[in-house]
Design a protein around this motif. Sequence first.
Motif, mmCIF file in Angstrom:
data_model
loop_
_atom_site.group_PDB
_atom_site.id
_atom_site.type_symbol
_atom_site.label_atom_id
_atom_site.label_comp_id
_atom_site.label_asym_id
_atom_site.label_seq_id
_atom_site.Cartn_x
_atom_site.Cartn_y
_atom_site.Cartn_z
ATOM 1 N N PHE A 54 3.283 -5.337 -3.988
ATOM 2 C CA PHE A 54 2.127 -5.444 -3.099
ATOM 3 C C PHE A 54 1.818 -4.092 -2.452
ATOM 4 O O PHE A 54 0.685 -3.627 -2.437
ATOM 5 C CB PHE A 54 2.393 -6.498 -2.013
ATOM 6 C CG PHE A 54 1.359 -6.501 -0.919
ATOM 7 C CD1 PHE A 54 0.149 -7.160 -1.102
ATOM 8 C CD2 PHE A 54 1.584 -5.821 0.275
ATOM 9 C CE1 PHE A 54 -0.826 -7.141 -0.108
ATOM 10 C CE2 PHE A 54 0.612 -5.792 1.267
ATOM 11 C CZ PHE A 54 -0.591 -6.457 1.081
ATOM 12 N N LEU A 55 2.883 -3.441 -1.924
ATOM 13 C CA LEU A 55 2.704 -2.160 -1.235
ATOM 14 C C LEU A 55 2.225 -1.084 -2.218
ATOM 15 O O LEU A 55 1.339 -0.279 -1.902
ATOM 16 C CB LEU A 55 4.038 -1.748 -0.607
ATOM 17 C CG LEU A 55 3.997 -0.808 0.584
ATOM 18 C CD1 LEU A 55 3.189 -1.400 1.716
ATOM 19 C CD2 LEU A 55 5.420 -0.534 1.070
ATOM 20 N N GLN A 56 2.814 -1.102 -3.398
ATOM 21 C CA GLN A 56 2.431 -0.110 -4.398
ATOM 22 C C GLN A 56 0.939 -0.259 -4.732
ATOM 23 O O GLN A 56 0.196 0.724 -4.762
ATOM 24 C CB GLN A 56 3.266 -0.290 -5.671
ATOM 25 C CG GLN A 56 3.043 0.821 -6.664
ATOM 26 C CD GLN A 56 3.327 0.375 -8.095
ATOM 27 O OE1 GLN A 56 3.248 -0.793 -8.433
ATOM 28 N NE2 GLN A 56 3.659 1.329 -8.926
ATOM 29 N N LYS A 57 0.519 -1.514 -4.912
ATOM 30 C CA LYS A 57 -0.883 -1.743 -5.280
ATOM 31 C C LYS A 57 -1.813 -1.387 -4.112
ATOM 32 O O LYS A 57 -2.914 -0.884 -4.317
ATOM 33 C CB LYS A 57 -1.069 -3.193 -5.718
ATOM 34 C CG LYS A 57 -0.445 -3.390 -7.096
ATOM 35 C CD LYS A 57 -0.748 -4.718 -7.708
ATOM 36 C CE LYS A 57 -0.301 -4.706 -9.168
ATOM 37 N NZ LYS A 57 0.001 -6.004 -9.708
ATOM 38 N N TYR A 58 -1.344 -1.629 -2.915
ATOM 39 C CA TYR A 58 -2.137 -1.306 -1.720
ATOM 40 C C TYR A 58 -2.433 0.197 -1.689
ATOM 41 O O TYR A 58 -3.572 0.617 -1.490
ATOM 42 C CB TYR A 58 -1.373 -1.730 -0.461
ATOM 43 C CG TYR A 58 -2.093 -1.350 0.818
ATOM 44 C CD1 TYR A 58 -3.027 -2.206 1.382
ATOM 45 C CD2 TYR A 58 -1.865 -0.116 1.424
ATOM 46 C CE1 TYR A 58 -3.713 -1.855 2.538
ATOM 47 C CE2 TYR A 58 -2.545 0.246 2.578
ATOM 48 C CZ TYR A 58 -3.460 -0.620 3.124
ATOM 49 O OH TYR A 58 -4.141 -0.257 4.254
ATOM 50 N N PHE A 59 -1.388 1.000 -1.909
ATOM 51 C CA PHE A 59 -1.603 2.455 -1.870
ATOM 52 C C PHE A 59 -2.410 2.946 -3.064
ATOM 53 O O PHE A 59 -3.181 3.885 -2.943
ATOM 54 C CB PHE A 59 -0.265 3.199 -1.720
ATOM 55 C CG PHE A 59 0.235 3.165 -0.308
ATOM 56 C CD1 PHE A 59 -0.385 3.922 0.679
ATOM 57 C CD2 PHE A 59 1.287 2.350 0.071
ATOM 58 C CE1 PHE A 59 0.035 3.865 2.006
ATOM 59 C CE2 PHE A 59 1.716 2.288 1.393
ATOM 60 C CZ PHE A 59 1.091 3.045 2.364
ATOM 61 N N GLU A 60 -2.226 2.288 -4.193
ATOM 62 C CA GLU A 60 -3.015 2.633 -5.373
ATOM 63 C C GLU A 60 -4.499 2.441 -5.060
ATOM 64 O O GLU A 60 -5.335 3.296 -5.323
ATOM 65 C CB GLU A 60 -2.629 1.731 -6.541
ATOM 66 C CG GLU A 60 -2.058 2.485 -7.729
ATOM 67 C CD GLU A 60 -1.356 1.523 -8.659
ATOM 68 O OE1 GLU A 60 -0.314 1.928 -9.193
ATOM 69 O OE2 GLU A 60 -1.837 0.382 -8.822
ATOM 70 N N GLU A 61 -4.789 1.312 -4.439
ATOM 71 C CA GLU A 61 -6.172 0.953 -4.138
ATOM 72 C C GLU A 61 -6.759 1.814 -3.014
ATOM 73 O O GLU A 61 -7.877 2.293 -3.098
ATOM 74 C CB GLU A 61 -6.176 -0.514 -3.696
ATOM 75 C CG GLU A 61 -7.487 -1.228 -3.930
ATOM 76 C CD GLU A 61 -7.327 -2.699 -3.560
ATOM 77 O OE1 GLU A 61 -8.006 -3.119 -2.618
ATOM 78 O OE2 GLU A 61 -6.480 -3.386 -4.178
ATOM 79 N N HIS A 62 -5.984 2.023 -1.948
ATOM 80 C CA HIS A 62 -6.520 2.699 -0.759
ATOM 81 C C HIS A 62 -6.336 4.211 -0.747
ATOM 82 O O HIS A 62 -7.059 4.915 -0.049
ATOM 83 C CB HIS A 62 -5.920 2.094 0.512
ATOM 84 C CG HIS A 62 -6.386 0.700 0.761
ATOM 85 N ND1 HIS A 62 -5.792 -0.387 0.167
ATOM 86 C CD2 HIS A 62 -7.408 0.214 1.498
ATOM 87 C CE1 HIS A 62 -6.418 -1.486 0.538
ATOM 88 N NE2 HIS A 62 -7.405 -1.152 1.346
ATOM 89 N N ALA A 63 -5.331 4.703 -1.470
ATOM 90 C CA ALA A 63 -5.103 6.150 -1.445
ATOM 91 C C ALA A 63 -5.166 6.758 -2.843
ATOM 92 O O ALA A 63 -4.965 7.959 -3.008
ATOM 93 C CB ALA A 63 -3.746 6.447 -0.808
ATOM 94 N N GLY A 64 -5.380 5.899 -3.826
ATOM 95 C CA GLY A 64 -5.472 6.387 -5.204
ATOM 96 C C GLY A 64 -4.138 6.807 -5.776
ATOM 97 O O GLY A 64 -4.079 7.480 -6.814
ATOM 98 N N ASP A 65 -3.031 6.457 -5.126
ATOM 99 C CA ASP A 65 -1.704 6.870 -5.584
ATOM 100 C C ASP A 65 -0.658 5.873 -5.052
ATOM 101 O O ASP A 65 -0.495 5.735 -3.829
ATOM 102 C CB ASP A 65 -1.421 8.285 -5.049
ATOM 103 C CG ASP A 65 -0.160 8.898 -5.643
ATOM 104 O OD1 ASP A 65 0.619 8.156 -6.275
ATOM 105 O OD2 ASP A 65 0.047 10.111 -5.466
ATOM 106 N N GLY A 66 0.013 5.191 -5.946
ATOM 107 C CA GLY A 66 1.029 4.210 -5.528
ATOM 108 C C GLY A 66 2.430 4.666 -5.886
ATOM 109 O O GLY A 66 3.354 3.870 -5.941
#
Length: 429
Positions: A54-66
């Motif tokens: 979940f956290l990885q996908k969150y950063f992927e989505e919001h910061a472009g890098d998970g």
Amino acid sequence: MILADDEKAMLDGAGGVAKQKAMELLVRYAEALGAERLVDTNNIAGVPGSSTLFLQKYFEEHAGDGSFEAVFSLYDLDAAEVMSVPKAAGNCCHLQGGMDLEHWADLGMSREALEHQREDETELARHGVRIMKTCTPYLAGNLPVQGEHCAWMESSAVVYCNSVIGARTNTEGRESTSAAILTGKIPDWGLHRDEYRRGTHLVHVETTPVESVMDWGMLGYFIGGTVEENIPVVTGAIRRADPLRHKHFGAAAASSGGVEMYHIVGVTPEAATLEMALGSRKPAATIKYGAEERRRVYETLNANGRDPYVDYVMLGCPHASIDQFREVARLLEGKKIKTHLWMFTSRAVKTVADMSGFTKKIEDAGGLVMTDTCSAIARAVPKGTKVVALDSAKQVHYLPAMVGVEAWFGTTEDCINAAQTGRWTGELR
Ligand code: F3S
């Protein structure tokens, strides 16, 4: 704040941008606490850079890098940009995580989550973090010495570290432990300092001796609920202090209250005498623990149990010691269980349990031994579980509310009986 030269240099960026951000975070934290300086630490227990899917996908989505480095930078260090994260500056270990790498499907985890967990561990190892994956690092090879300054998360480990070992740590968080991993520093405050390690409340045990693991857990639960975040000094009829009993006592006291340190006169290292434990001060209150208090705490811990038909027995909170494996294997030898039984521990202790034949006896009876996590952390119980039996006051405190089950509390033997018969028959003896 007074900063040492090496700390000033890190703050000025001499060690690179990640160390600079870590130092900035520690200075902000120390100032908020009112600490005047930092202290060196070479023993850190945290969860650096680790993430769920979940956290990885969150950063992927919001910061472009998970990536691991993105989670470490943006989440752990609260930085505004993704930085290259250097190797740990000192000894550090990873505490418990969210899944067992072998029995992930039993925990209801996906293969994708498993792959992510494996990648996470590769990054941790690359950054010099020891992958202990346990809430009991002190049973798995991370044993500080008395007086050593540590930076640990996990309330049950913190209370053990301070009280039983006599090492020094506050209950740190993910951000402060991750910053400490890069810098080898932590605010010199609270339980790092002598003046905050003295007992505040006196608890006199006046019942039949507190001797069994269950009784130690109940006493801890009573004390935590009574003294809250203060430091209890225990005297009276308390016997057979050993690592297992301290483990259950401290975990319970840290759950029902916020106890980070306790003294038992004549037992724990900073309490050779009552005067030493209290630092020659008068206690703020004197509390009695007698038969009535013992009965009440047992009832409280069983208040949630109504249905006697048990579906699931969970053992190993905090993570089981090798002594507990020996006991459970003895109780289950040659038997078959009717309920689910999951026992949680560290990888290190499981290795010894495997080699000693304990795991096989538990599995032959129908149980499962898992590492790295527990039902509360993974938020996972066997499918369809409505009623659970537990031998840990800490787990009773958390699990029913977290996963919506009824819970019974008793001895390990009560739990094994429930596993064999499918019925709860435990009672206060
Ligand atoms: Fe450990 Fe889980 Fe208990 S992490 S202390 S077994 S709640």
